[in-house]
Design a protein around this motif. Structure first.
Motif, PDB file in Angstrom:
ATOM      1  N   THR A  37       0.853  -1.178   0.000  1.00  0.00           N
ATOM      2  CA  THR A  37       0.000   0.000   0.000  1.00  0.00           C
ATOM      3  C   THR A  37       0.889   1.227   0.000  1.00  0.00           C
ATOM      4  N   VAL A  38       0.616   2.148  -0.910  1.00  0.00           N
ATOM      5  CA  VAL A  38       1.329   3.414  -1.001  1.00  0.00           C
ATOM      6  C   VAL A  38       0.473   4.478  -0.334  1.00  0.00           C
ATOM      7  N   ILE A  39       1.067   5.219   0.605  1.00  0.00           N
ATOM      8  CA  ILE A  39       0.401   6.367   1.215  1.00  0.00           C
ATOM      9  C   ILE A  39       1.042   7.607   0.613  1.00  0.00           C
ATOM     10  N   LEU A  40       0.248   8.378  -0.122  1.00  0.00           N
ATOM     11  CA  LEU A  40       0.751   9.536  -0.867  1.00  0.00           C
ATOM     12  C   LEU A  40       0.416  10.831  -0.145  1.00  0.00           C
ATOM     13  N   PHE A  41       1.446  11.631   0.100  1.00  0.00           N
ATOM     14  CA  PHE A  41       1.290  12.977   0.648  1.00  0.00           C
ATOM     15  C   PHE A  41       1.457  13.965  -0.504  1.00  0.00           C
ATOM     16  N   PRO A  42       0.392  14.701  -0.842  1.00  0.00           N
ATOM     17  CA  PRO A  42       0.414  15.557  -2.036  1.00  0.00           C
ATOM     18  C   PRO A  42       1.280  16.801  -1.898  1.00  0.00           C
ATOM     19  N   GLY A  43       1.426  17.475  -3.016  1.00  0.00           N
ATOM     20  CA  GLY A  43       2.108  18.754  -3.044  1.00  0.00           C
ATOM     21  C   GLY A  43       1.190  19.869  -2.578  1.00  0.00           C
ATOM     22  N   ASN A  44       1.749  21.053  -2.428  1.00  0.00           N
ATOM     23  CA  ASN A  44       0.990  22.217  -1.983  1.00  0.00           C
ATOM     24  C   ASN A  44      -0.162  22.509  -2.939  1.00  0.00           C
ATOM     25  N   MET A  45      -1.303  22.787  -2.377  1.00  0.00           N
ATOM     26  CA  MET A  45      -2.521  23.152  -3.100  1.00  0.00           C
ATOM     27  C   MET A  45      -3.168  21.980  -3.830  1.00  0.00           C
ATOM     28  N   PHE A  46      -2.653  20.767  -3.682  1.00  0.00           N
ATOM     29  CA  PHE A  46      -3.310  19.584  -4.239  1.00  0.00           C
ATOM     30  C   PHE A  46      -4.181  18.960  -3.163  1.00  0.00           C
ATOM     31  N   SER A  48      -6.533  15.397  -1.957  1.00  0.00           N
ATOM     32  CA  SER A  48      -6.472  13.941  -2.113  1.00  0.00           C
ATOM     33  C   SER A  48      -7.256  13.496  -3.341  1.00  0.00           C
ATOM     34  N   GLU A  49      -8.358  14.182  -3.654  1.00  0.00           N
ATOM     35  CA  GLU A  49      -9.133  13.823  -4.842  1.00  0.00           C
ATOM     36  C   GLU A  49      -8.310  14.005  -6.114  1.00  0.00           C
ATOM     37  N   GLU A  50      -7.616  15.136  -6.206  1.00  0.00           N
ATOM     38  CA  GLU A  50      -6.800  15.388  -7.400  1.00  0.00           C
ATOM     39  C   GLU A  50      -5.695  14.347  -7.532  1.00  0.00           C
ATOM     40  N   MET A  51      -5.039  14.043  -6.435  1.00  0.00           N
ATOM     41  CA  MET A  51      -3.950  13.071  -6.491  1.00  0.00           C
ATOM     42  C   MET A  51      -4.466  11.670  -6.796  1.00  0.00           C
ATOM     43  N   MET A  52      -5.647  11.324  -6.289  1.00  0.00           N
ATOM     44  CA  MET A  52      -6.204  10.006  -6.578  1.00  0.00           C
ATOM     45  C   MET A  52      -6.516   9.896  -8.067  1.00  0.00           C
ATOM     46  N   GLY A  53      -6.933  10.973  -8.676  1.00  0.00           N
ATOM     47  CA  GLY A  53      -7.202  10.964 -10.107  1.00  0.00           C
ATOM     48  C   GLY A  53      -5.973  10.596 -10.926  1.00  0.00           C
ATOM     49  N   TYR A  54      -4.780  10.952 -10.431  1.00  0.00           N
ATOM     50  CA  TYR A  54      -3.537  10.613 -11.127  1.00  0.00           C
ATOM     51  C   TYR A  54      -3.071   9.196 -10.819  1.00  0.00           C
ATOM     52  N   SER A  55      -3.619   8.589  -9.791  1.00  0.00           N
ATOM     53  CA  SER A  55      -3.054   7.367  -9.234  1.00  0.00           C
ATOM     54  C   SER A  55      -3.789   6.091  -9.577  1.00  0.00           C
ATOM     55  N   TYR A  74      -4.170  17.412   3.863  1.00  0.00           N
ATOM     56  CA  TYR A  74      -3.573  18.048   5.030  1.00  0.00           C
ATOM     57  C   TYR A  74      -4.648  18.829   5.790  1.00  0.00           C
ATOM     58  N   PRO A  75      -4.389  19.188   7.053  1.00  0.00           N
ATOM     59  CA  PRO A  75      -5.348  20.024   7.770  1.00  0.00           C
ATOM     60  C   PRO A  75      -5.648  21.301   6.972  1.00  0.00           C
ATOM     61  N   GLY A  76      -6.939  21.586   6.821  1.00  0.00           N
ATOM     62  CA  GLY A  76      -7.352  22.778   6.087  1.00  0.00           C
ATOM     63  C   GLY A  76      -7.372  22.615   4.576  1.00  0.00           C
ATOM     64  N   TYR A  77      -6.964  21.473   4.069  1.00  0.00           N
ATOM     65  CA  TYR A  77      -6.986  21.183   2.630  1.00  0.00           C
ATOM     66  C   TYR A  77      -8.170  20.261   2.344  1.00  0.00           C
ATOM     67  N   GLY A  78      -8.727  20.364   1.153  1.00  0.00           N
ATOM     68  CA  GLY A  78      -9.793  19.457   0.740  1.00  0.00           C
ATOM     69  C   GLY A  78     -10.885  19.375   1.783  1.00  0.00           C
ATOM     70  N   ARG A  79     -11.163  18.155   2.222  1.00  0.00           N
ATOM     71  CA  ARG A  79     -12.221  17.927   3.206  1.00  0.00           C
ATOM     72  C   ARG A  79     -11.698  17.792   4.633  1.00  0.00           C
ATOM     73  N   SER A  80     -10.400  17.951   4.854  1.00  0.00           N
ATOM     74  CA  SER A  80      -9.836  17.804   6.204  1.00  0.00           C
ATOM     75  C   SER A  80     -10.071  19.056   7.039  1.00  0.00           C
ATOM     76  N   GLU A  81     -10.286  18.831   8.324  1.00  0.00           N
ATOM     77  CA  GLU A  81     -10.464  19.923   9.276  1.00  0.00           C
ATOM     78  C   GLU A  81      -9.104  20.446   9.712  1.00  0.00           C
ATOM     79  N   GLY A  82      -9.100  21.641  10.271  1.00  0.00           N
ATOM     80  CA  GLY A  82      -7.898  22.166  10.894  1.00  0.00           C
ATOM     81  C   GLY A  82      -7.253  23.289  10.125  1.00  0.00           C
ATOM     82  N   ILE A  83      -6.143  23.722  10.661  1.00  0.00           N
ATOM     83  CA  ILE A  83      -5.374  24.827  10.089  1.00  0.00           C
ATOM     84  C   ILE A  83      -4.037  24.270   9.625  1.00  0.00           C
ATOM     85  N   PRO A  84      -3.666  24.530   8.365  1.00  0.00           N
ATOM     86  CA  PRO A  84      -2.395  23.974   7.881  1.00  0.00           C
ATOM     87  C   PRO A  84      -1.184  24.732   8.424  1.00  0.00           C
TER      88      PRO A  84
END
Length: 189
Positions: A37-46, A48-55, A74-84
């Protein structure tokens, strides 16, 4: 984009409780027998949905072996809660990693961390704190100063204090127990 992800076969929406808020992401379950299993940490402003589309092409031409793929916001990105910020990203990444490997379907899986750009610091950090089977770094950086100086070359001397993201990947790498695969282009600095 979330609707597009939901249309992909074998895709599971993830929500993982962490001390810094709910971490959202996606898990692609290979249609073939998978032992990694690969766990992918995206680049800035990406997200998880966008990265899954590539994967999702991992299962094509694989001779019957598959790879599962997880992408996280990341926190504050996409659907995740929090402050990045560096602290919340580190806490989220370790908490999400621990939750993922404790799942019953992750038993006997090789876990490979993968990071793209900003995500290479996070992947490096997690690999320095946990035993992983592999580490892939695409467009890696040494630390947050180098990363941000690549955009605006001002974080030198006392100006370093104004950089909120000091992610010291160069220090984390000293505690990584696997040999990483690093990918960079001629344009990466």
């Amino acid at each position: 984009l979330a609707i597009e992800c939901m249309e992909i076969e074998n895709l599971e929406e993830l929500e993982i409780d962490t001390p810094v808020g709910t971490c959202a992401g996606w898990m692609y379950h290979s249609a073939y027998e998978a032992d990694a299993t690969v766990i992918l940490f995206p680049g800035n402003m990406f997200t998880s949905e966008e990265m899954m589309g590539y994967s999702t092409g991992f299962d094509s031409g694989n001779d019957g072996k598959g790879i599962n793929m997880i992408t996280l916001d990341y926190p504050g990105y996409g659907r995740s809660e929090g402050i990045p910020c560096e602290y919340t990203m580190k806490v989220m990444a370790l908490s999400a990693y621990d939750a993922i490997i404790s799942r019953s379907d992750m038993q006997n899986q090789k876990i490979i961390l993968m990071g793209y750009s900003l995500g290479t610091g996070i992947a490096n950090y997690v690999a320095s704190k946990r035993d992983v089977d592999g580490l892939i770094l695409m467009a890696p950086y040494q630390n947050g100063y180098d990363l941000f100086n690549g955009f605006v070359d001002i974080f030198h001397g006392p100006a370093k204090l104004f950089n909120p993201y000091r992610m010291r990947a160069d220090k984390f790498a000293q505690n990584v127990n696997v040999k990483p695969l690093m990918m960079a282009s001629k344009d990466d600095e």
